[in-house]
Scaffold this active site. Structure first.
Site, mmCIF file in Angstrom:
data_model
loop_
_atom_site.group_PDB
_atom_site.id
_atom_site.type_symbol
_atom_site.label_atom_id
_atom_site.label_comp_id
_atom_site.label_asym_id
_atom_site.label_seq_id
_atom_site.Cartn_x
_atom_site.Cartn_y
_atom_site.Cartn_z
ATOM 1 N N CYS A 159 0.820 -1.221 0.000
ATOM 2 C CA CYS A 159 0.000 0.000 0.000
ATOM 3 C C CYS A 159 0.852 1.270 0.000
ATOM 4 O O CYS A 159 0.446 2.296 -0.550
ATOM 5 C CB CYS A 159 -0.950 0.009 1.191
ATOM 6 S SG CYS A 159 -0.153 -0.192 2.788
ATOM 7 N N HIS A 253 -2.413 7.293 2.924
ATOM 8 C CA HIS A 253 -0.954 7.345 3.014
ATOM 9 C C HIS A 253 -0.457 8.533 2.184
ATOM 10 O O HIS A 253 -0.809 8.677 1.010
ATOM 11 C CB HIS A 253 -0.325 6.070 2.458
ATOM 12 C CG HIS A 253 -0.481 4.861 3.341
ATOM 13 N ND1 HIS A 253 -1.086 4.898 4.571
ATOM 14 C CD2 HIS A 253 -0.089 3.570 3.146
ATOM 15 C CE1 HIS A 253 -1.056 3.666 5.096
ATOM 16 N NE2 HIS A 253 -0.460 2.849 4.254
#
Length: 361
Positions: A159, A253
């Site tokens: 990710c 993120h």
């Protein structure tokens, strides 16, 4: 697509498994016919198994509440008879995951994996559909090794990569990305946690995420790699160095990127490439593909996690603050939703690509 594929979620009770459930509940191509998890959850309805730790914003899908959870290991024969393929997001030791995924594949059940166990198996494609869709062409070589006609394993990348690699990838062909320094600021859902279950993250930053920096430096080289014979050969450049930090954010993120090129581009050239970039997922108009993959924001204080993480249903990448640097040629920030684009959503998009390209038939 006229055919509807029957799919299973292996590891359905964890955070990524829950995200798979919400994404697949009304999917136009996929119907969830099987849910599997550890022996602890087996035999319970999905509602019974997951209700106390459900952490999605939406309710448990009605179509899955009363499905009986099966044992991902012990019931593998029964599971593979119910489905055309499975999504895998289990919480097990790496070697156990490797064996489990191969056991499914050898039963002629394709596996679309969110796990890291097979990311560096040389004939397992690790794919971001907009960037390296051609890597799925290694699957016949993998099938030959496994002795299967239909079964195979395909994985999505970590990710943390999903914010900065998509921003760099389309620049590399024209300008040659040479050196990259990236600092990632990663949400707690990346550790399958919520603030209720991880109170020490409130008002805190932890400057360490186990194994994340190694993945962030090495995995891009597989995405940039090339199929040679029966394996995907890693690229030898760009050079990556990474520092990964856990921050008190639920989802999203952020990456701070510093980059040198072989041929330094103009700032406007970079922005134009980002805004016009389309990949195979957009060409095929896959159901989960963002219409626009890369967004560039001109405001000094964007992208922000709260306002940008859900762009294009959480499947777009946001970029901003592009400017020249004193030690590198350029620096910028970028952002992606880590459990949508970065985890379950990226895996669903990969499955759509494989269906559209005929690998599931």
């Amino acid at each position: 697509m006229s055919k509807k594929y029957k799919v299973g979620i292996v590891g359905a009770t964890g955070m990524v498994g829950q995200r798979f459930a919400t994404l697949l509940a009304d999917h136009p191509w996929f119907e969830v016919t099987c849910l599997a998890a550890s022996a602890r959850s087996a035999g319970k309805t999905y509602r019974e198994a997951v209700e106390a730790r459900w952490c999605m914003d939406t309710d448990i899908p009605e179509s899955m509440k009363n499905l009986t959870v099966m044992d991902a290991v012990a019931d593998i024969d029964a599971i593979t008879e119910k489905v055309d393929f499975v999504f895998c997001a289990v919480d097990m030791k790496k070697e156990e995951i490797k064996k489990l995924e191969e056991d499914y594949a050898k039963r002629e059940c394709p596996v679309i994996s969110n796990n890291s166990a097979h990311r560096f198996t040389p004939d397992v494609p690790m794919v971001v559909p907009e960037l390296n869709a051609e890597h799925i062409n290694i699957i016949p070589a993998q099938r030959k090794r496994l002795g299967t006609k239909k079964g195979f394993i395909a994985v999505k990348s970590n990710c943390s990569l999903q914010s900065y690699v998509p921003a760099l990838f389309p620049l590399h062909e024209k300008f040659g990305v040479k050196d990259v320094l990236v600092c990632t600021y990663q949400a707690i859902s990346g550790a399958s946690k919520t603030f209720e279950r991880w109170p020490e993250m409130v008002d805190n930053v932890i400057p360490y995420i186990g194994g994340e920096e190694e993945k962030s430096e090495k995995e891009p080289l597989k995405l940039w790699g090339k199929i040679e014979g029966n394996e995907i050969k890693l690229a030898d450049k760009p050079n990556f160095t990474a520092q990964c930090i856990r921050v008190p954010v639920s989802n999203g993120h952020l990456g701070a990127v510093f980059v040198n090129f072989e041929r330094k581009p103009e700032k406007e050239e970079m922005i134009n490439i980002w805004r016009s970039f389309k990949g195979r997922a957009q060409e095929l108009e896959l159901p989960s593909a963002p219409k626009q993959f890369l967004y560039y924001f001109t405001e000094n204080d964007r992208p922000q996690i709260k306002s940008e993480r859900m762009l294009e249903n959480g499947m777009a990448v946001s970029i901003g603050r592009l400017r020249e640097d004193t030690q590198y040629q350029y620096k910028f920030v970028c952002l992606s939703h880590n459990t949508l684009r970065g985890a379950a959503g990226g895996a669903v998009l990969l499955a759509e690509l494989l269906c559209a390209e005929g690998f599931m038939d």
